[in-house]
Design a protein around this motif. Structure first.
Motif, PDB file in Angstrom:
ATOM      1  N   ILE A  61       0.860  -1.185   0.000  1.00 32.55           N
ATOM      2  CA  ILE A  61       0.000   0.000   0.000  1.00 32.55           C
ATOM      3  C   ILE A  61       0.893   1.231   0.000  1.00 32.55           C
ATOM      4  O   ILE A  61       1.719   1.406   0.894  1.00 32.55           O
ATOM      5  N   ILE A  62       0.711   2.085  -1.004  1.00 30.57           N
ATOM      6  CA  ILE A  62       1.591   3.236  -1.190  1.00 30.57           C
ATOM      7  C   ILE A  62       0.768   4.519  -1.138  1.00 30.57           C
ATOM      8  O   ILE A  62      -0.250   4.646  -1.823  1.00 30.57           O
ATOM      9  N   THR A  63       1.203   5.460  -0.307  1.00 28.58           N
ATOM     10  CA  THR A  63       0.598   6.789  -0.239  1.00 28.58           C
ATOM     11  C   THR A  63       1.698   7.805  -0.462  1.00 28.58           C
ATOM     12  O   THR A  63       2.596   7.944   0.379  1.00 28.58           O
ATOM     13  N   ASP A  64       1.659   8.502  -1.590  1.00 29.04           N
ATOM     14  CA  ASP A  64       2.721   9.440  -1.928  1.00 29.04           C
ATOM     15  C   ASP A  64       2.387  10.834  -1.417  1.00 29.04           C
ATOM     16  O   ASP A  64       1.231  11.154  -1.136  1.00 29.04           O
ATOM     17  N   HIS A  65       3.406  11.688  -1.328  1.00 27.27           N
ATOM     18  CA  HIS A  65       3.216  13.025  -0.764  1.00 27.27           C
ATOM     19  C   HIS A  65       2.346  13.910  -1.641  1.00 27.27           C
ATOM     20  O   HIS A  65       1.760  14.881  -1.170  1.00 27.27           O
ATOM     21  N   ASP A  66       2.236  13.596  -2.936  1.00 26.64           N
ATOM     22  CA  ASP A  66       1.432  14.422  -3.837  1.00 26.64           C
ATOM     23  C   ASP A  66      -0.005  13.931  -3.963  1.00 26.64           C
ATOM     24  O   ASP A  66      -0.748  14.376  -4.836  1.00 26.64           O
ATOM     25  N   GLY A  67      -0.415  13.013  -3.078  1.00 26.03           N
ATOM     26  CA  GLY A  67      -1.796  12.543  -3.079  1.00 26.03           C
ATOM     27  C   GLY A  67      -2.045  11.300  -3.899  1.00 26.03           C
ATOM     28  O   GLY A  67      -3.183  10.839  -3.988  1.00 26.03           O
ATOM     29  N   LYS A  68      -1.007  10.731  -4.512  1.00 20.59           N
ATOM     30  CA  LYS A  68      -1.191   9.511  -5.297  1.00 20.59           C
ATOM     31  C   LYS A  68      -1.289   8.305  -4.363  1.00 20.59           C
ATOM     32  O   LYS A  68      -0.467   8.133  -3.468  1.00 20.59           O
ATOM     33  N   LEU A  69      -2.304   7.485  -4.591  1.00 17.91           N
ATOM     34  CA  LEU A  69      -2.558   6.302  -3.774  1.00 17.91           C
ATOM     35  C   LEU A  69      -2.498   5.071  -4.663  1.00 17.91           C
ATOM     36  O   LEU A  69      -3.019   5.084  -5.780  1.00 17.91           O
ATOM     37  N   GLU A  70      -1.885   4.016  -4.163  1.00 15.63           N
ATOM     38  CA  GLU A  70      -1.763   2.814  -4.984  1.00 15.63           C
ATOM     39  C   GLU A  70      -1.822   1.572  -4.106  1.00 15.63           C
ATOM     40  O   GLU A  70      -1.261   1.539  -3.010  1.00 15.63           O
ATOM     41  N   LEU A  71      -2.519   0.567  -4.613  1.00 16.14           N
ATOM     42  CA  LEU A  71      -2.578  -0.746  -3.979  1.00 16.14           C
ATOM     43  C   LEU A  71      -2.016  -1.763  -4.957  1.00 16.14           C
ATOM     44  O   LEU A  71      -2.467  -1.844  -6.105  1.00 16.14           O
ATOM     45  N   ARG A  72      -1.034  -2.554  -4.497  1.00 16.04           N
ATOM     46  CA  ARG A  72      -0.452  -3.612  -5.328  1.00 16.04           C
ATOM     47  C   ARG A  72      -0.557  -4.939  -4.579  1.00 16.04           C
ATOM     48  O   ARG A  72      -0.179  -5.023  -3.407  1.00 16.04           O
ATOM     49  N   ILE A  73      -1.053  -5.938  -5.262  1.00 13.79           N
ATOM     50  CA  ILE A  73      -1.126  -7.282  -4.688  1.00 13.79           C
ATOM     51  C   ILE A  73      -0.467  -8.238  -5.672  1.00 13.79           C
ATOM     52  O   ILE A  73      -0.846  -8.307  -6.845  1.00 13.79           O
ATOM     53  N   ALA A  74       0.531  -8.983  -5.206  1.00 13.70           N
ATOM     54  CA  ALA A  74       1.278  -9.903  -6.061  1.00 13.70           C
ATOM     55  C   ALA A  74       0.738 -11.322  -5.929  1.00 13.70           C
ATOM     56  O   ALA A  74       0.021 -11.659  -4.980  1.00 13.70           O
ATOM     57  N   CYS A  75       1.103 -12.166  -6.902  1.00 15.43           N
ATOM     58  CA  CYS A  75       0.754 -13.594  -6.888  1.00 15.43           C
ATOM     59  C   CYS A  75      -0.733 -13.809  -6.619  1.00 15.43           C
ATOM     60  O   CYS A  75      -1.123 -14.573  -5.727  1.00 15.43           O
ATOM     61  N   VAL A  76      -1.579 -13.135  -7.375  1.00 14.52           N
ATOM     62  CA  VAL A  76      -3.016 -13.203  -7.118  1.00 14.52           C
ATOM     63  C   VAL A  76      -3.609 -14.517  -7.612  1.00 14.52           C
ATOM     64  O   VAL A  76      -3.094 -15.157  -8.534  1.00 14.52           O
ATOM     65  N   THR A  77      -4.688 -14.923  -6.972  1.00 14.40           N
ATOM     66  CA  THR A  77      -5.492 -16.062  -7.398  1.00 14.40           C
ATOM     67  C   THR A  77      -6.937 -15.586  -7.519  1.00 14.40           C
ATOM     68  O   THR A  77      -7.254 -14.430  -7.214  1.00 14.40           O
ATOM     69  N   THR A  78      -7.811 -16.480  -7.937  1.00 10.99           N
ATOM     70  CA  THR A  78      -9.220 -16.104  -8.081  1.00 10.99           C
ATOM     71  C   THR A  78      -9.829 -15.686  -6.747  1.00 10.99           C
ATOM     72  O   THR A  78     -10.828 -14.972  -6.715  1.00 10.99           O
ATOM     73  N   ARG A  79      -9.225 -16.121  -5.643  1.00  6.98           N
ATOM     74  CA  ARG A  79      -9.732 -15.721  -4.331  1.00  6.98           C
ATOM     75  C   ARG A  79      -9.525 -14.235  -4.064  1.00  6.98           C
ATOM     76  O   ARG A  79     -10.138 -13.668  -3.159  1.00  6.98           O
ATOM     77  N   ASP A  80      -8.637 -13.600  -4.844  1.00  4.57           N
ATOM     78  CA  ASP A  80      -8.412 -12.161  -4.691  1.00  4.57           C
ATOM     79  C   ASP A  80      -9.433 -11.336  -5.465  1.00  4.57           C
ATOM     80  O   ASP A  80      -9.416 -10.103  -5.395  1.00  4.57           O
ATOM     81  N   SER A  81     -10.309 -11.984  -6.232  1.00  4.39           N
ATOM     82  CA  SER A  81     -11.379 -11.259  -6.918  1.00  4.39           C
ATOM     83  C   SER A  81     -12.351 -10.696  -5.885  1.00  4.39           C
ATOM     84  O   SER A  81     -12.512 -11.250  -4.793  1.00  4.39           O
ATOM     85  N   GLY A  82     -13.004  -9.601  -6.227  1.00  3.96           N
ATOM     86  CA  GLY A  82     -13.990  -9.035  -5.315  1.00  3.96           C
ATOM     87  C   GLY A  82     -14.138  -7.541  -5.493  1.00  3.96           C
ATOM     88  O   GLY A  82     -13.620  -6.945  -6.443  1.00  3.96           O
ATOM     89  N   THR A  83     -14.852  -6.929  -4.560  1.00  5.29           N
ATOM     90  CA  THR A  83     -15.072  -5.485  -4.571  1.00  5.29           C
ATOM     91  C   THR A  83     -14.012  -4.811  -3.710  1.00  5.29           C
ATOM     92  O   THR A  83     -13.933  -5.055  -2.503  1.00  5.29           O
ATOM     93  N   TYR A  84     -13.199  -3.979  -4.333  1.00  2.00           N
ATOM     94  CA  TYR A  84     -12.144  -3.257  -3.625  1.00  2.00           C
ATOM     95  C   TYR A  84     -12.628  -1.835  -3.344  1.00  2.00           C
ATOM     96  O   TYR A  84     -13.160  -1.158  -4.230  1.00  2.00           O
ATOM     97  N   LEU A  85     -12.434  -1.411  -2.109  1.00  2.00           N
ATOM     98  CA  LEU A  85     -12.888  -0.096  -1.665  1.00  2.00           C
ATOM     99  C   LEU A  85     -11.702   0.704  -1.149  1.00  2.00           C
ATOM    100  O   LEU A  85     -10.921   0.210  -0.331  1.00  2.00           O
ATOM    101  N   LEU A  86     -11.576   1.930  -1.630  1.00  2.00           N
ATOM    102  CA  LEU A  86     -10.578   2.873  -1.129  1.00  2.00           C
ATOM    103  C   LEU A  86     -11.311   3.942  -0.332  1.00  2.00           C
ATOM    104  O   LEU A  86     -12.194   4.614  -0.864  1.00  2.00           O
ATOM    105  N   ARG A  87     -10.960   4.078   0.947  1.00  2.00           N
ATOM    106  CA  ARG A  87     -11.607   5.066   1.819  1.00  2.00           C
ATOM    107  C   ARG A  87     -10.554   6.057   2.312  1.00  2.00           C
ATOM    108  O   ARG A  87      -9.528   5.662   2.870  1.00  2.00           O
TER     109      ARG A  87
END
Length: 278
Positions: free
Chosen positions: A169-195
């Motif tokens: 999970i990356i939060t940069d000083h200029d407001g850029k937000l990023e989520l990275r998940i490696a080695c994903v499987t079908t179990r990682d499918s779903g609804t992702y929420l950023l709050r």
């Protein structure tokens, strides 16, 4: 005797915006109109989005505050919001499409209160995409605009995600937000929420992620390489300290988040001199 004359002056064309949406800053509880002009043949269908999500015009208090208009004479399309609230702040888009093509225009709406010294709630410069398809890894990005420290949380199907061997999970000083998940499987499918929230309010953005399984003849070596790239034992800033301007005597909180294995020792410096060791 009769004949049929064909007018060749009208040719089918993809939508083209001749007047784009413009950024607006309006006071809370006021009415705002976001207008654009688009040409195309056949006449385009125009849909409206906020932070990457379709705007809900259904019934209820929230739906009644939103309405859309089209002026046939000059191809103007307008989204009207009445009694705007802080959570109406965000990135708005009009997407025009017909059988020939598609076009879009975007703007940012900021709602403020002139009687308050506090800034408005955080708002998305751009939110998460509506849908995303992944094979080896999931990478979701957004950007916020906020004038006070914010709390950033990521969820999958209601379960909060935290930094780990697969999750970055990356939060940069200029407001850029990023989520990275490696080695994903079908179990990682779903609804992702950023709050994203601070003491003035909360904004959210959602994305439906579908993970597609690799063919059975893949060795998985690329996934191993990817996870080693995303995870390092060396200390790494996930949230970097952000510049702040405060008045003398005012309390200041400097937030940061660092990961590493083993747990890194944190040293704070002021003007190059050691202040604290954590």
């Amino acid at each position: 005797m009769s004949c049929l004359m064909k007018n060749n002056n009208f040719k089918e064309s993809a939508p083209v915006f001749t007047k784009h949406l413009i950024d607006r800053r309006v006071e809370i509880n006021s009415t705002v109109r976001l207008s654009c002009q688009v040409n195309g043949l056949p006449v385009p269908l125009v849909l409206w989005y906020k932070d990457g999500q379709p705007i809900d015009f259904s019934g209820g208090t929230e739906g009644e505050r939103k309405s859309i208009f089209r002026e046939d004479s000059d191809d103007f399309y307008t989204l009207e919001l009445t009694g705007v609230k802080y959570n109406d702040s965000g990135a708005y888009a009009a997407v025009a499409s017909n059988a020939i093509g598609k076009a879009s225009t975007q703007c940012v709406l900021e709602v403020f209160n002139k009687n308050r010294t506090d800034p408005a709630v955080p708002m998305f410069v751009f939110g998460l995409p509506t849908t995303s398809e992944a094979v080896d890894s999931i990478i979701l990005s957004a950007q916020i605009d906020a004038y006070r420290p914010v709390k950033v949380q990521w969820f999958r199907d209601g379960i909060q995600l935290r930094n780990g061997r697969r999750v970055d999970i990356i939060t940069d000083h200029d407001g850029k937000l990023e989520l990275r998940i490696a080695c994903v499987t079908t179990r990682d499918s779903g609804t992702y929420l950023l709050r994203v929230s601070n003491d003035t309010g909360t904004v959210e953005s959602r994305c439906e992620v579908n993970v597609v399984e690799r063919a059975h003849n893949d060795t998985g070596m690329e996934q191993i390489s990817l996870i080693n790239h995303l995870y390092s034992k060396k200390p790494k800033f996930v949230v970097k300290p952000k510049f702040q301007e405060v008045e003398e005597g005012q309390e200041v909180i400097i937030d940061s988040e660092i990961v590493g294995d083993p747990l890194p020792k944190i040293t704070w410096l002021r003007d190059g001199l050691k202040s604290y060791v954590l």
